[in-house]
Write a protein that holds these residues in place. Structure first.
Motif, short mmCIF file in Angstrom:
data_model
loop_
_atom_site.label_atom_id
_atom_site.label_comp_id
_atom_site.label_asym_id
_atom_site.label_seq_id
_atom_site.Cartn_x
_atom_site.Cartn_y
_atom_site.Cartn_z
N TRP A 172 0.83 -1.21 0.00
CA TRP A 172 0.00 0.00 0.00
C TRP A 172 0.86 1.25 0.00
O TRP A 172 0.57 2.23 -0.71
N CYS A 212 0.03 2.37 -3.92
CA CYS A 212 -1.38 2.72 -3.88
C CYS A 212 -1.57 4.22 -3.68
O CYS A 212 -0.68 4.93 -3.23
N LYS A 228 -6.61 1.69 -3.12
CA LYS A 228 -6.74 1.65 -4.58
C LYS A 228 -5.35 1.60 -5.17
O LYS A 228 -4.52 2.49 -4.93
N ASP A 229 -5.07 0.55 -5.98
CA ASP A 229 -3.75 0.44 -6.57
C ASP A 229 -3.69 1.20 -7.90
O ASP A 229 -4.63 1.89 -8.29
N ASN A 251 -3.87 0.21 -10.87
CA ASN A 251 -4.84 -0.26 -11.86
C ASN A 251 -6.28 0.05 -11.45
O ASN A 251 -7.22 -0.49 -12.01
N ASN A 252 -6.42 0.89 -10.41
CA ASN A 252 -7.74 1.27 -9.91
C ASN A 252 -8.51 0.09 -9.33
O ASN A 252 -9.74 0.05 -9.35
N GLN A 253 -7.77 -0.89 -8.82
CA GLN A 253 -8.37 -2.07 -8.21
C GLN A 253 -8.24 -1.98 -6.69
O GLN A 253 -7.34 -1.32 -6.17
N MET A 254 -9.14 -2.66 -5.99
CA MET A 254 -9.07 -2.66 -4.53
C MET A 254 -7.86 -3.43 -4.03
O MET A 254 -7.52 -4.48 -4.57
N PHE A 255 -7.22 -2.89 -3.02
CA PHE A 255 -6.02 -3.48 -2.44
C PHE A 255 -6.24 -3.64 -0.93
O PHE A 255 -6.35 -2.65 -0.21
#
Length: 205
Positions: free
Chosen positions: A79, A83, A108-109, A111-115
């Protein structure tokens, strides 16, 4: 979730070998198992943060599970280096006889994905439990200054125990006073749809 049937299955062979074993001894052995997970992870990932809180009903009673916090070192480092300065908070009820609640923090990483960052199991969602989570999270992620970070949460509702929105706001202002706190747009829009106002506000989103 640990049930009476699971405990009976686990101790079946032991009780057969020791038929006069008292209930207090079974309870003592169950209590020691609560720390096994943390003790197993600690030596393998020493920088991870695993915290457990237990409480006793009386001075002479065995400890009862209260809270559990997990933040793996790999997620903490991931993170911090990859992120956005954004942390999402949410919670849900755990089904089962213990009636605990699961609170999670995610980022949010690139790639706009949840982390996933950290998660806790607490007795109830309240100011004290949110404060406990945010205090540990602040230490693990180095958020003591908190300036430049944003926390996003859903639009909390009232429960029979407390005003959940106020509980979270108090915890954030106490632990991370300089952070920006915003509500999730998806949840806000969903609430508008429920009031049949969705079309009038849809263009604004």
């Amino acid at each position: 979730m640990v049930t009476a049937a699971m405990i009976a299955q686990h101790f079946e062979a032991i009780i057969k070998d020791h038929p006069k074993m008292k209930l207090s001894e079974i309870q003592r052995r169950c209590a020691t198992k609560m720390h096994d997970y943390a003790n197993e992870i600690g030596p393998k990932t020493p920088e991870s943060s695993i915290k457990m809180v237990v409480q006793g009903v009386t001075a002479d009673s065995l400890p009862h599970f209260k809270r559990y916090y997990v933040c793996f070192d790999a997620l903490r480092r991931g993170w911090k280096v990859g992120c956005r300065l954004l942390i999402g908070l949410d919670g849900c009820f755990l089904k089962g006889p213990l009636k605990s609640e699961f609170l999670a923090t995610v980022g949010k990483d690139a790639n706009n994905q949840m982390f996933p960052i950290a998660w806790v199991v607490v007795e109830v969602e309240c100011t004290d439990s949110w404060t406990w989570l945010l205090s540990l999270l602040s230490t693990n992620l180095g958020l003591e200054d908190s300036y430049g970070y944003t926390i996003i949460s859903d639009q909390q509702k009232f429960s029979k125990y407390a005003n959940l929105s106020l509980d979270l706001e108090i915890a954030i202002s106490d632990i991370l006073p300089r952070v920006e706190h915003r509500n999730c747009v998806k949840h806000v829009f969903a609430n508008w749809l429920g009031r049949k106002l969705g079309k009038s506000y849809e263009c604004d989103f």
